[in-house]
Design an enzyme around this catalytic site. Structure first.
Site, PDB file in Angstrom:
ATOM      1  N   HIS A   1      -9.453   5.018  -1.291  1.00  0.00           N
ATOM      2  CA  HIS A   1      -8.800   4.773  -0.318  1.00  0.00           C
ATOM      3  C   HIS A   1      -9.506   5.759   0.795  1.00  0.00           C
ATOM      4  O   HIS A   1     -10.409   5.988   0.271  1.00  0.00           O
ATOM      5  CB  HIS A   1      -7.084   5.760  -0.126  1.00  0.00           C
ATOM      6  CG  HIS A   1      -6.485   4.711  -1.334  1.00  0.00           C
ATOM      7  ND1 HIS A   1      -5.175   3.927  -0.947  1.00  0.00           N
ATOM      8  CD2 HIS A   1      -6.199   3.827  -1.982  1.00  0.00           C
ATOM      9  CE1 HIS A   1      -4.433   3.746  -1.673  1.00  0.00           C
ATOM     10  NE2 HIS A   1      -5.369   3.062  -2.913  1.00  0.00           N
ATOM     11  N   GLY A   2      -9.299   5.299   2.207  1.00  0.00           N
ATOM     12  CA  GLY A   2      -9.726   6.103   3.224  1.00  0.00           C
ATOM     13  C   GLY A   2     -10.764   6.069   3.075  1.00  0.00           C
ATOM     14  O   GLY A   2     -11.792   6.615   3.059  1.00  0.00           O
TER      15      GLY A   2
ATOM     16  N   ASP B   1       0.771  -0.984   0.175  1.00  0.00           N
ATOM     17  CA  ASP B   1       0.175  -0.160  -0.117  1.00  0.00           C
ATOM     18  C   ASP B   1       0.879   1.552   0.143  1.00  0.00           C
ATOM     19  O   ASP B   1       1.801   1.410   0.830  1.00  0.00           O
ATOM     20  CB  ASP B   1      -0.971  -0.399   1.740  1.00  0.00           C
ATOM     21  CG  ASP B   1      -1.923   1.035   1.271  1.00  0.00           C
ATOM     22  OD1 ASP B   1      -2.139   1.307   0.267  1.00  0.00           O
ATOM     23  OD2 ASP B   1      -2.027   1.407   2.441  1.00  0.00           O
ATOM     24  N   HIS B   2       0.993   2.418  -0.546  1.00  0.00           N
ATOM     25  CA  HIS B   2       1.187   3.745  -0.705  1.00  0.00           C
ATOM     26  C   HIS B   2       2.987   3.690  -1.013  1.00  0.00           C
ATOM     27  O   HIS B   2       3.420   3.614  -0.192  1.00  0.00           O
ATOM     28  CB  HIS B   2       1.499   4.242   0.023  1.00  0.00           C
ATOM     29  CG  HIS B   2       0.118   4.667   0.393  1.00  0.00           C
ATOM     30  ND1 HIS B   2      -0.919   5.577  -0.766  1.00  0.00           N
ATOM     31  CD2 HIS B   2      -1.855   4.984   0.638  1.00  0.00           C
ATOM     32  CE1 HIS B   2      -2.279   6.013  -0.246  1.00  0.00           C
ATOM     33  NE2 HIS B   2      -2.227   5.135   0.357  1.00  0.00           N
TER      34      HIS B   2
ATOM     35  N   GLY C   1      -7.630   7.384   8.233  1.00  0.00           N
ATOM     36  CA  GLY C   1      -8.076   7.807   9.517  1.00  0.00           C
ATOM     37  C   GLY C   1      -9.550   8.392   9.531  1.00  0.00           C
ATOM     38  O   GLY C   1     -10.386   7.864   9.194  1.00  0.00           O
TER      39      GLY C   1
END
Length: 294
Positions: free
Chosen positions: A211-212, A80-81, A182
């Site tokens: 994402h998120g 991821d990332h 978050g």
């Protein structure tokens, strides 16, 4: 069963459901996700950020690969990332079957250049590649460097997304439509820009990634899946459930043995994951992978 992202999301796209990608960095988090997937007969993606890889150490992933390979459930092990070629090569050495190269903070041309290089490396090894266009926001206490506040998200431009996919040959694309990494602060009501998502879906034909995905309204996530999102990233939601319960146990009765401390928190984490799988419509969808060769 350990497969790559193309194999995972090709089925999801055809059958119109999404697969949850859950970030892990230790055996407790891994156990929570894997057992939830097995109990729900749901495909799942084990996702690891470079900082999580640093924490867990390369040797840990020998166990991860063994555990996923021996399961009857289809899993992907995904970076991821990843933000450098070095991150990607490390993940490959650890047995990952899919990687993300995140050049979203670079210029369009620079993003294309680094993503294309990663695609050239990984496709020779049958490893899938995820790219990103646009900027995912950050609510703090996350691992993404340079993330903008959720109010300053740079939405993915549908036209640029089409060009990016054509120029790089990337397998999946993470899009920015209003989510943030978050947990959202109390009182904040996030809203996804589904109009942008619809335009992106009409422009490109590869699986899309959100994402998120933690802490967003269920109705919007479900609608995004219906519109064409095949992978949704979840980290904060299930981890916070685990550690909230663990804190409660430590405060109320104390203890020091993991086998006494963690069973109840794992159950709480599984509840969150199961809810997400219901939202993504992935429960019992592992049956669709019977013909997929690991």
């Amino acid at each position: 069963m350990l497969i790559n992202m193309n194999q995972m999301l090709e089925v999801a796209k055809k059958e119109k459901f999404a697969v949850g990608a859950f970030n892990v960095s230790d055996s407790t988090l891994l156990q929570t996700v894997v057992e939830a997937a097995e109990e729900n007969n749901s495909p799942a993606i084990i996702e690891v950020h470079p900082t999580e890889l640093d924490y867990a150490k390369d040797e840990f992933f020998k166990y991860v690969v063994s555990r996923l390979t021996s399961s009857h459930i289809p899993f992907v092990l995904h970076l991821d990332h990843g933000d450098t070629i070095q991150n990607v090569l490390r993940a490959i050495r650890c047995g990952f079957t899919s990687v993300m190269i995140d050049g979203s903070l670079l210029s369009f041309d620079e993003n294309v250049s680094i993503t294309k290089k990663v695609v050239e490396i990984c496709h020779q090894l049958d490893i899938s590649v995820e790219g990103e266009m646009g900027t995912i926001g950050s609510m703090g206490n996350t691992f993404e460097k340079g993330g903008k506040a959720v109010t300053g998200v740079t939405y993915t431009d549908p036209g640029d997304a089409k060009r990016f996919v054509e120029l790089t040959g990337v397998d999946t694309l993470a899009v920015a439509i209003g989510t943030a990494h978050g947990i959202y602060p109390k009182g904040y009501k996030p809203k996804l820009n589904l109009t942008v998502l619809k335009e992106i879906v009409s422009n490109i034909n590869i699986p899309l990634v959100l994402h998120g995905g933690s802490n967003n309204p269920d109705s919007e996530i479900a609608e995004a899946v219906k519109l064409g999102v095949q992978k949704v990233n979840i980290s904060s939601d299930f981890k916070s459930a685990i550690y909230k319960k663990l804190t409660e146990i430590l405060n109320e009765r104390g203890g020091w043995d993991p086998n006494n401390l963690f069973p109840e928190p794992i159950i709480e984490g599984k509840k969150v994951i199961t809810h997400k799988m219901e939202l993504f419509d992935s429960i019992s969808k592992a049956n669709f992978y019977s013909d997929v060769k690991a």
